[in-house]
Design a protein around this motif. Structure first.
Motif, PDB file in Angstrom:
ATOM      1  N   HIS A 152       0.806  -1.217   0.000  1.00 35.40           N
ATOM      2  CA  HIS A 152       0.000   0.000   0.000  1.00 35.40           C
ATOM      3  C   HIS A 152       0.844   1.275   0.000  1.00 35.40           C
ATOM      4  CE1 HIS A 152       1.131   0.469   4.223  1.00 35.40           C
ATOM      5  NE2 HIS A 152       0.946  -0.839   4.325  1.00 35.40           N
ATOM      6  N   SER A 153       0.146   2.406   0.023  1.00 35.53           N
ATOM      7  CA  SER A 153       0.763   3.733   0.085  1.00 35.53           C
ATOM      8  C   SER A 153       1.187   4.079   1.511  1.00 35.53           C
ATOM      9  CB  SER A 153      -0.236   4.773  -0.419  1.00 35.53           C
ATOM     10  OG  SER A 153       0.238   6.101  -0.216  1.00 35.53           O
ATOM     11  N   LEU A 154       2.095   5.027   1.621  1.00 36.42           N
ATOM     12  CA  LEU A 154       2.392   5.634   2.915  1.00 36.42           C
ATOM     13  C   LEU A 154       1.104   6.222   3.490  1.00 36.42           C
ATOM     14  CD1 LEU A 154       4.700   6.619   4.884  1.00 36.42           C
ATOM     15  CD2 LEU A 154       4.736   8.733   3.535  1.00 36.42           C
ATOM     16  N   PHE A 155       0.975   6.229   4.811  1.00 34.06           N
ATOM     17  CA  PHE A 155      -0.123   6.806   5.588  1.00 34.06           C
ATOM     18  C   PHE A 155      -1.328   5.873   5.764  1.00 34.06           C
ATOM     19  CE2 PHE A 155       1.584  10.758   3.440  1.00 34.06           C
ATOM     20  CZ  PHE A 155       2.283  11.222   4.545  1.00 34.06           C
ATOM     21  N   VAL A 156      -1.440   4.816   4.959  1.00 34.48           N
ATOM     22  CA  VAL A 156      -2.617   3.951   5.034  1.00 34.48           C
ATOM     23  C   VAL A 156      -2.180   2.514   5.306  1.00 34.48           C
ATOM     24  CG1 VAL A 156      -3.997   5.494   3.610  1.00 34.48           C
ATOM     25  CG2 VAL A 156      -2.684   3.676   2.499  1.00 34.48           C
ATOM     26  N   ASP A 157      -3.019   1.533   5.002  1.00 32.12           N
ATOM     27  CA  ASP A 157      -2.625   0.145   5.206  1.00 32.12           C
ATOM     28  C   ASP A 157      -3.314  -0.744   4.174  1.00 32.12           C
ATOM     29  OD1 ASP A 157      -5.250  -0.325   6.112  1.00 32.12           O
ATOM     30  OD2 ASP A 157      -4.701  -0.150   8.214  1.00 32.12           O
ATOM     31  N   SER A 158      -3.247  -2.056   4.377  1.00 31.94           N
ATOM     32  CA  SER A 158      -3.741  -2.990   3.371  1.00 31.94           C
ATOM     33  C   SER A 158      -5.249  -2.942   3.176  1.00 31.94           C
ATOM     34  CB  SER A 158      -3.320  -4.419   3.736  1.00 31.94           C
ATOM     35  OG  SER A 158      -1.927  -4.585   3.584  1.00 31.94           O
ATOM     36  N   THR A 159      -5.974  -2.312   4.096  1.00 27.09           N
ATOM     37  CA  THR A 159      -7.423  -2.234   3.903  1.00 27.09           C
ATOM     38  C   THR A 159      -7.792  -1.426   2.667  1.00 27.09           C
ATOM     39  OG1 THR A 159      -7.581  -0.297   5.373  1.00 27.09           O
ATOM     40  CG2 THR A 159      -7.889  -2.484   6.373  1.00 27.09           C
ATOM     41  N   THR A 160      -6.893  -0.560   2.191  1.00 31.41           N
ATOM     42  CA  THR A 160      -7.198   0.223   0.991  1.00 31.41           C
ATOM     43  C   THR A 160      -7.286  -0.647  -0.255  1.00 31.41           C
ATOM     44  OG1 THR A 160      -4.836   0.757   0.751  1.00 31.41           O
ATOM     45  CG2 THR A 160      -6.227   2.376   1.861  1.00 31.41           C
ATOM     46  N   TRP A 161      -6.758  -1.875  -0.181  1.00 30.79           N
ATOM     47  CA  TRP A 161      -6.831  -2.778  -1.335  1.00 30.79           C
ATOM     48  C   TRP A 161      -8.182  -3.481  -1.450  1.00 30.79           C
ATOM     49  CZ3 TRP A 161      -3.313  -1.973  -4.783  1.00 30.79           C
ATOM     50  CH2 TRP A 161      -1.991  -1.664  -4.428  1.00 30.79           C
ATOM     51  N   ALA A 162      -9.024  -3.393  -0.422  1.00 34.56           N
ATOM     52  CA  ALA A 162     -10.245  -4.205  -0.393  1.00 34.56           C
ATOM     53  C   ALA A 162     -11.101  -4.083  -1.652  1.00 34.56           C
ATOM     54  CB  ALA A 162     -11.059  -3.878   0.852  1.00 34.56           C
ATOM     55  N   ARG A 221      -9.152   7.134   8.912  1.00 37.30           N
ATOM     56  CA  ARG A 221      -9.011   6.485  10.218  1.00 37.30           C
ATOM     57  C   ARG A 221      -7.703   5.700  10.317  1.00 37.30           C
ATOM     58  NH1 ARG A 221     -13.224   3.383   9.902  1.00 37.30           N
ATOM     59  NH2 ARG A 221     -14.576   5.192  10.139  1.00 37.30           N
ATOM     60  N   THR A 222      -7.281   5.075   9.209  1.00 43.06           N
ATOM     61  CA  THR A 222      -6.034   4.297   9.259  1.00 43.06           C
ATOM     62  C   THR A 222      -4.850   5.197   9.571  1.00 43.06           C
ATOM     63  OG1 THR A 222      -5.596   4.511   6.870  1.00 43.06           O
ATOM     64  CG2 THR A 222      -6.928   2.639   7.577  1.00 43.06           C
ATOM     65  N   PHE A 223      -4.874   6.433   9.068  1.00 41.46           N
ATOM     66  CA  PHE A 223      -3.798   7.383   9.365  1.00 41.46           C
ATOM     67  C   PHE A 223      -3.875   7.859  10.809  1.00 41.46           C
ATOM     68  CE2 PHE A 223      -2.483  11.995   9.264  1.00 41.46           C
ATOM     69  CZ  PHE A 223      -1.119  11.745   9.266  1.00 41.46           C
ATOM     70  N   ARG A 224      -5.065   8.199  11.258  1.00 35.59           N
ATOM     71  CA  ARG A 224      -5.223   8.744  12.605  1.00 35.59           C
ATOM     72  C   ARG A 224      -4.871   7.720  13.686  1.00 35.59           C
ATOM     73  NH1 ARG A 224     -10.273  10.253  10.653  1.00 35.59           N
ATOM     74  NH2 ARG A 224     -11.249   8.884  12.211  1.00 35.59           N
ATOM     75  N   GLN A 225      -5.088   6.448  13.416  1.00 33.66           N
ATOM     76  CA  GLN A 225      -4.886   5.417  14.431  1.00 33.66           C
ATOM     77  C   GLN A 225      -3.484   4.810  14.418  1.00 33.66           C
ATOM     78  OE1 GLN A 225      -8.097   2.639  13.730  1.00 33.66           O
ATOM     79  NE2 GLN A 225      -9.600   3.914  14.771  1.00 33.66           N
ATOM     80  N   SER A 226      -2.640   5.206  13.496  1.00 29.94           N
ATOM     81  CA  SER A 226      -1.281   4.648  13.437  1.00 29.94           C
ATOM     82  C   SER A 226      -0.436   5.135  14.611  1.00 29.94           C
ATOM     83  CB  SER A 226      -0.595   5.064  12.128  1.00 29.94           C
ATOM     84  OG  SER A 226      -1.276   4.542  11.012  1.00 29.94           O
ATOM     85  N   PRO A 227       0.464   4.290  15.137  1.00 27.01           N
ATOM     86  CA  PRO A 227       1.374   4.729  16.206  1.00 27.01           C
ATOM     87  C   PRO A 227       2.219   5.899  15.732  1.00 27.01           C
ATOM     88  CG  PRO A 227       1.430   2.341  15.935  1.00 27.01           C
ATOM     89  CD  PRO A 227       0.660   2.875  14.782  1.00 27.01           C
ATOM     90  N   ARG A 228       2.255   6.980  16.530  1.00 26.91           N
ATOM     91  CA  ARG A 228       2.895   8.210  16.057  1.00 26.91           C
ATOM     92  C   ARG A 228       4.378   8.042  15.781  1.00 26.91           C
ATOM     93  NH1 ARG A 228       1.038  13.175  19.771  1.00 26.91           N
ATOM     94  NH2 ARG A 228       2.923  14.068  18.821  1.00 26.91           N
TER      95      ARG A 228
END
Length: 285
Positions: free
Chosen positions: A32-42, A180-187
């Motif tokens: 995936h892209s920076l800032f997000v995660d694998s859920t963007t592939w759904a 939400r994936t960006f906001r919830q990532s460990p800082r």
């Protein structure tokens, strides 16, 4: 058809990576892209899973993967992806699909481990390092994130780059999910990733002539970080590469706004990579 997803945690040099495996068939890696995660592939995954084994990797500091407490390189990410394939006993060359950061990792993997990549697809992936003007705009954002975290103005700015402003109106639920994936990532982990993948990312132009795998560079039409002309120039330096466009206003938009069209472009490329490269090159003036 079994479309259950099995998630594993695999130790690598850039931490324990969460790996999500769905379907069966020719292996395909999704990063995936920076800032997000694998859920963007759904949305895209639903169009590809019928005839594919899809291996979605959460990058370090993203999704369910552990945060790396140091800077890391694209080469380390590519080596980690190869380590994941080894653990999964995937020995045949994979079709790599990478979104922005994932495209960078795929290009590096194809250059350094050519026997592991059958093809490479990049989506919204600039190959050049940041320009001085881009750094001047992004450095304050990175340090603001370190100090304040994902405060609303910063989150909105990041989402505008990834998704464009229209998607919040046309696909509000998906827009909020990506946000939400960006906001919830460990800082700490996200800050290290921002520095590693964005601020200190080296240009990939020296590697491109070494990539023998057929490569298709897909550019969202109004992406602010990469133009079709830049992608075409990069593709021209590679042995078997071309660039094409799809609708979209940010790196991640094509995955969400029109995954069916994106899937058609990708699967047509997979069916006959050499023909697609020749046709795409000929179609662009």
């Amino acid at each position: 058809m079994d479309t259950r997803t099995i998630t594993r945690t695999i130790p690598t040099s850039v931490g324990n990576l969460a790996v999500h495996v769905t379907g069966s068939g020719p292996p395909t890696v999704l990063w995936h892209s920076l800032f997000v995660d694998s859920t963007t592939w759904a949305p895209l995954r639903s169009h590809l899973v019928a005839h594919r084994q899809l291996i979605s990797i959460d990058g370090p500091g993203h999704g369910a993967s552990t945060a790396v407490q140091r800077r890391f390189t694209l080469q380390e990410c590519a080596a980690a992806a190869v380590a994941v394939l080894d653990v999964l006993d995937v020995t045949e060359p994979v079709d790599w699909v990478g979104n922005a950061w994932g495209g960078h990792v795929g290009l590096v993997a194809a250059a350094h481990s050519p026997d592991r990549c059958r093809t490479v697809v990049t989506i919204g992936t600039p190959t050049q390092a940041l320009t001085r003007r881009e750094r001047a705009r992004i450095v304050p954002m990175v340090w603001a994130y370190r100090l304040a975290g994902p405060v609303p103005p910063l989150t909105n700015a990041v989402m505008n780059v990834l998704l464009g402003k229209e998607l919040s109106r046309t696909h509000p639920q998906q827009f909020q999910a990506v946000s939400r994936t960006f906001r919830q990532s460990p800082r700490r982990g996200m800050h290290e990733a921002m520095q590693s993948v964005m601020l200190h990312r080296e240009g990939l132009d020296p590697l491109l002539p070494r990539i023998a795998a057929p490569t298709l560079m897909i550019v969202p039409r109004t992406d602010t970080m990469i133009s079709l002309e830049q992608a075409r120039a990069a593709a021209a330096t590679m042995p078997h590469a071309a660039a094409t466009t799809v609708d979209g206003a940010g790196h991640v938009t094509p995955l969400i706004a029109d995954p069916g069209t994106l899937a058609d472009v990708i699967t047509e490329f997979w069916r006959d990579p050499d023909r697609t490269v020749i046709t795409a090159s000929a179609d662009l003036p």
